[in-house]
Motif scaffolding. Structure first.
Motif, PDB file in Angstrom:
ATOM      1  N   ILE A 170       0.965  -0.554   4.563  1.00  0.00           N
ATOM      2  CA  ILE A 170       1.084  -2.015   4.675  1.00  0.00           C
ATOM      3  C   ILE A 170       2.347  -2.535   3.993  1.00  0.00           C
ATOM      4  O   ILE A 170       2.603  -3.742   4.019  1.00  0.00           O
ATOM      5  N   ASN A 171       3.135  -1.628   3.416  1.00  0.00           N
ATOM      6  CA  ASN A 171       4.406  -2.027   2.817  1.00  0.00           C
ATOM      7  C   ASN A 171       5.316  -2.678   3.853  1.00  0.00           C
ATOM      8  O   ASN A 171       6.093  -3.591   3.547  1.00  0.00           O
ATOM      9  N   PHE A 172       5.219  -2.208   5.091  1.00  0.00           N
ATOM     10  CA  PHE A 172       5.981  -2.806   6.197  1.00  0.00           C
ATOM     11  C   PHE A 172       5.660  -4.292   6.325  1.00  0.00           C
ATOM     12  O   PHE A 172       6.543  -5.125   6.538  1.00  0.00           O
ATOM     13  N   ILE A 173       4.389  -4.644   6.183  1.00  0.00           N
ATOM     14  CA  ILE A 173       3.970  -6.042   6.277  1.00  0.00           C
ATOM     15  C   ILE A 173       4.545  -6.848   5.116  1.00  0.00           C
ATOM     16  O   ILE A 173       5.051  -7.963   5.299  1.00  0.00           O
ATOM     17  N   PHE A 174       4.491  -6.289   3.901  1.00  0.00           N
ATOM     18  CA  PHE A 174       5.021  -6.984   2.729  1.00  0.00           C
ATOM     19  C   PHE A 174       6.478  -7.377   2.934  1.00  0.00           C
ATOM     20  O   PHE A 174       6.885  -8.503   2.654  1.00  0.00           O
ATOM     21  N   ASN A 175       7.264  -6.425   3.408  1.00  0.00           N
ATOM     22  CA  ASN A 175       8.697  -6.675   3.552  1.00  0.00           C
ATOM     23  C   ASN A 175       9.025  -7.567   4.743  1.00  0.00           C
ATOM     24  O   ASN A 175       9.962  -8.373   4.690  1.00  0.00           O
ATOM     25  N   MET A 176       8.249  -7.420   5.804  1.00  0.00           N
ATOM     26  CA  MET A 176       8.535  -8.203   7.004  1.00  0.00           C
ATOM     27  C   MET A 176       8.311  -9.695   6.769  1.00  0.00           C
ATOM     28  O   MET A 176       9.081 -10.535   7.229  1.00  0.00           O
ATOM     29  N   ILE A 177       7.236 -10.048   6.055  1.00  0.00           N
ATOM     30  CA  ILE A 177       6.935 -11.466   5.842  1.00  0.00           C
ATOM     31  C   ILE A 177       7.503 -11.984   4.529  1.00  0.00           C
ATOM     32  O   ILE A 177       7.334 -13.146   4.189  1.00  0.00           O
ATOM     33  N   LYS A 178       8.178 -11.116   3.772  1.00  0.00           N
ATOM     34  CA  LYS A 178       8.888 -11.517   2.558  1.00  0.00           C
ATOM     35  C   LYS A 178       7.962 -12.208   1.550  1.00  0.00           C
ATOM     36  O   LYS A 178       8.084 -13.403   1.277  1.00  0.00           O
ATOM     37  N   VAL A 179       7.061 -11.440   0.993  1.00  0.00           N
ATOM     38  CA  VAL A 179       6.160 -11.952  -0.036  1.00  0.00           C
ATOM     39  C   VAL A 179       6.986 -12.419  -1.228  1.00  0.00           C
ATOM     40  O   VAL A 179       7.782 -11.668  -1.784  1.00  0.00           O
ATOM     41  N   THR A 180       6.793 -13.678  -1.634  1.00  0.00           N
ATOM     42  CA  THR A 180       7.548 -14.244  -2.740  1.00  0.00           C
ATOM     43  C   THR A 180       6.695 -14.514  -3.972  1.00  0.00           C
ATOM     44  O   THR A 180       7.233 -14.732  -5.060  1.00  0.00           O
ATOM     45  N   TYR A 181       5.365 -14.509  -3.812  1.00  0.00           N
ATOM     46  CA  TYR A 181       4.488 -14.817  -4.940  1.00  0.00           C
ATOM     47  C   TYR A 181       3.335 -13.820  -4.978  1.00  0.00           C
ATOM     48  O   TYR A 181       2.670 -13.584  -3.966  1.00  0.00           O
ATOM     49  N   LEU A 182       3.116 -13.218  -6.136  1.00  0.00           N
ATOM     50  CA  LEU A 182       2.063 -12.226  -6.314  1.00  0.00           C
ATOM     51  C   LEU A 182       1.066 -12.718  -7.349  1.00  0.00           C
ATOM     52  O   LEU A 182       1.434 -13.125  -8.455  1.00  0.00           O
ATOM     53  N   ASP A 183      -0.226 -12.653  -6.993  1.00  0.00           N
ATOM     54  CA  ASP A 183      -1.308 -13.042  -7.893  1.00  0.00           C
ATOM     55  C   ASP A 183      -2.249 -11.847  -8.028  1.00  0.00           C
ATOM     56  O   ASP A 183      -2.858 -11.415  -7.050  1.00  0.00           O
ATOM     57  N   ILE A 184      -2.358 -11.297  -9.232  1.00  0.00           N
ATOM     58  CA  ILE A 184      -3.188 -10.116  -9.457  1.00  0.00           C
ATOM     59  C   ILE A 184      -4.336 -10.478 -10.386  1.00  0.00           C
ATOM     60  O   ILE A 184      -4.110 -10.898 -11.518  1.00  0.00           O
ATOM     61  N   GLU A 185      -5.553 -10.312  -9.883  1.00  0.00           N
ATOM     62  CA  GLU A 185      -6.754 -10.483 -10.702  1.00  0.00           C
ATOM     63  C   GLU A 185      -7.563  -9.185 -10.591  1.00  0.00           C
ATOM     64  O   GLU A 185      -8.594  -9.123  -9.945  1.00  0.00           O
ATOM     65  N   CYS A 186      -7.035  -8.164 -11.176  1.00  0.00           N
ATOM     66  CA  CYS A 186      -7.629  -6.837 -10.998  1.00  0.00           C
ATOM     67  C   CYS A 186      -7.313  -5.982 -12.219  1.00  0.00           C
ATOM     68  O   CYS A 186      -6.297  -5.294 -12.260  1.00  0.00           O
ATOM     69  N   ASP A 187      -8.195  -6.025 -13.225  1.00  0.00           N
ATOM     70  CA  ASP A 187      -7.941  -5.279 -14.452  1.00  0.00           C
ATOM     71  C   ASP A 187      -8.250  -3.795 -14.312  1.00  0.00           C
ATOM     72  O   ASP A 187      -8.007  -3.019 -15.240  1.00  0.00           O
ATOM     73  N   GLN A 188      -8.791  -3.371 -13.160  1.00  0.00           N
ATOM     74  CA  GLN A 188      -9.103  -1.963 -12.949  1.00  0.00           C
ATOM     75  C   GLN A 188      -7.991  -1.204 -12.220  1.00  0.00           C
ATOM     76  O   GLN A 188      -8.099   0.000 -12.000  1.00  0.00           O
ATOM     77  N   MET A 189      -6.936  -1.904 -11.848  1.00  0.00           N
ATOM     78  CA  MET A 189      -5.839  -1.248 -11.148  1.00  0.00           C
ATOM     79  C   MET A 189      -5.066  -0.362 -12.127  1.00  0.00           C
ATOM     80  O   MET A 189      -4.781  -0.765 -13.255  1.00  0.00           O
ATOM     81  N   THR A 190      -4.711   0.830 -11.713  1.00  0.00           N
ATOM     82  CA  THR A 190      -3.953   1.730 -12.569  1.00  0.00           C
ATOM     83  C   THR A 190      -2.509   1.225 -12.695  1.00  0.00           C
ATOM     84  O   THR A 190      -1.986   0.521 -11.818  1.00  0.00           O
ATOM     85  N   VAL A 191      -1.874   1.610 -13.794  1.00  0.00           N
ATOM     86  CA  VAL A 191      -0.490   1.215 -14.035  1.00  0.00           C
ATOM     87  C   VAL A 191       0.418   1.737 -12.927  1.00  0.00           C
ATOM     88  O   VAL A 191       1.303   1.033 -12.429  1.00  0.00           O
ATOM     89  N   SER A 192       0.200   2.970 -12.528  1.00  0.00           N
ATOM     90  CA  SER A 192       1.034   3.576 -11.496  1.00  0.00           C
ATOM     91  C   SER A 192       0.952   2.794 -10.193  1.00  0.00           C
ATOM     92  O   SER A 192       1.971   2.568  -9.518  1.00  0.00           O
ATOM     93  N   MET A 193      -0.269   2.354  -9.816  1.00  0.00           N
ATOM     94  CA  MET A 193      -0.438   1.605  -8.579  1.00  0.00           C
ATOM     95  C   MET A 193       0.231   0.233  -8.678  1.00  0.00           C
ATOM     96  O   MET A 193       0.856  -0.236  -7.721  1.00  0.00           O
ATOM     97  N   LEU A 194       0.108  -0.400  -9.849  1.00  0.00           N
ATOM     98  CA  LEU A 194       0.743  -1.701 -10.047  1.00  0.00           C
ATOM     99  C   LEU A 194       2.259  -1.591  -9.908  1.00  0.00           C
ATOM    100  O   LEU A 194       2.905  -2.422  -9.258  1.00  0.00           O
ATOM    101  N   ILE A 195       2.833  -0.577 -10.489  1.00  0.00           N
ATOM    102  CA  ILE A 195       4.279  -0.374 -10.401  1.00  0.00           C
ATOM    103  C   ILE A 195       4.711  -0.119  -8.960  1.00  0.00           C
ATOM    104  O   ILE A 195       5.739  -0.627  -8.494  1.00  0.00           O
ATOM    105  N   THR A 196       3.917   0.661  -8.231  1.00  0.00           N
ATOM    106  CA  THR A 196       4.222   0.926  -6.823  1.00  0.00           C
ATOM    107  C   THR A 196       4.247  -0.364  -6.012  1.00  0.00           C
ATOM    108  O   THR A 196       5.144  -0.582  -5.183  1.00  0.00           O
ATOM    109  N   ILE A 197       3.262  -1.242  -6.248  1.00  0.00           N
ATOM    110  CA  ILE A 197       3.198  -2.512  -5.510  1.00  0.00           C
ATOM    111  C   ILE A 197       4.369  -3.402  -5.883  1.00  0.00           C
ATOM    112  O   ILE A 197       5.030  -3.990  -5.004  1.00  0.00           O
ATOM    113  N   LEU A 198       4.670  -3.526  -7.170  1.00  0.00           N
ATOM    114  CA  LEU A 198       5.787  -4.367  -7.597  1.00  0.00           C
ATOM    115  C   LEU A 198       7.094  -3.891  -6.983  1.00  0.00           C
ATOM    116  O   LEU A 198       7.914  -4.697  -6.523  1.00  0.00           O
TER     117      LEU A 198
END
Length: 344
Positions: A246-274
């Protein structure tokens, strides 16, 4: 029990006799029909009911399903007073939904559609624009929610390549705001009315100190175009292939604002998304791993440093962050911060 006004009782009873699971409830205020979530109804059944409710102004149907009888009603439903329509659809094709909407002949002002279907043509933003422009000329508020299941079978289609059109001038001029949700195992595409945040307001004042333009002016270059919200999702390194899809979708629509409410997400996954959100300029963090001491692998350090060197984040909202060293970490990671909203 069934509560139905006298004007609509006959039609409702006929449907009840044909299918006891379908119940029609008559609200006590105004001409409003509400089909409760626990009851299923097809478009053909709903059409019969609506033929007996010509003065209907508000219609709420939260469990519309595909009919086993594929015959379609050719009756036109002239509801000239219907201004508010709320529907939740299950496993229905866009063609059938569009055909039903054309039959209404109604001056809709509020239209709320929640859709769970394998028919990805609902993501055709140009088709929605044409339909609304030609058939819903009185529409003011449009709320749309389409759910994609994120699993091993998830694949991008031609229609996914069209969703960036939801951020066209047609939507922005009407203050219709496009938002993506990752919620548990679903990728949800949403349109709702734009609501400014505190940071938007502060930045607006900073940029427009000598003007008196409306804060919602679509010409404002800081109007947030696309938001990604990650809620109640336990994303780990095992989910990285799905994020890459789904990274293709992120870049195509140019996500400009990220809201994370997920304290169970691993650090590695968070870094990958950012790292994948190259157009990001605003972020909201709640109990985030970024606010804590991070023990990163060599790979994650490389990815995170690349993100820190190129990120454009200047607006941050912190939720449930109480320690000074946590706040200091945020300023260390995001030195370009101009606006900070801090909520305990």
């Amino acid at each position: 029990m069934l509560g139905v006004g006298k004007k609509h009782g006959c039609a409702a009873q006929e449907i009840m006799n044909a299918n006891p699971r379908v119940q029609l409830w008559k609200m006590q205020t105004g001409d409003t029909f509400y089909v409760p979530a626990g009851n299923k109804c097809t478009f053909n059944q709903l059409t019969i009911i609506l033929l007996h409710a010509p003065r209907l102004s508000h219609l709420h149907c939260v469990n519309i399903i595909e009919s086993k009888d594929h015959s379609k009603s050719e009756l036109m439903i002239k509801l000239h007073s219907l201004t508010h329509l709320t529907m939740t659809l299950y496993n229905l094709e866009f063609d059938d939904f569009e055909e039903f909407l054309l039959k209404l002949c109604s001056p809709l002002q509020l239209f709320d559609a929640k859709i769970k279907s394998r028919d990805r043509s609902y993501l055709n933003a140009d088709r929605w624009e044409r339909f609304i422009s030609q058939n819903m000329t009185s529409l003011i508020r449009f709320t749309f929610r389409y759910s994609d299941i994120i699993d091993d079978e998830f694949e991008l289609t031609f229609y996914h390549s069209l969703i960036n059109r939801f951020t066209s001038s047609f939507s922005i001029d009407r203050k219709w705001f496009f938002k993506l949700f990752i919620e548990e195992n679903e990728l949800i595409y949403s349109i709702r009315q734009y609501q400014e945040t505190w940071i938007d307001f502060q930045e607006y004042l900073h940029i427009n100190q000598n003007t008196k333009n409306n804060i919602n002016d679509s010409l404002n270059p800081y109007f947030p175009v696309v938001e990604l919200s990650i809620i109640r999702t336990c994303l780990t390194e095992n989910d990285e292939p799905l994020i890459n899809k789904i990274n293709f979708i992120f870049n195509m629509i140019k996500v400009t604002y990220l809201d994370i409410e997920c304290d169970q997400m691993t650090v590695s996954m968070l870094i990958t998304i950012l790292h994948s959100l190259i157009n990001l300029n605003s972020i909201t963090l709640s109990n985030s791993a970024l606010c804590q001491q991070m023990d990163l692998s060599i790979r994650d350090k490389i990815i995170f440093n690349a993100f820190l060197n190129t990120n454009k984040i200047s607006k941050i909202t912190l939720q449930n962050v109480t320690e000074n060293d946590q706040i200091e970490s945020i300023f260390k990671y995001f030195p370009r911060i101009h606006f900070l909203d801090y909520n305990v």
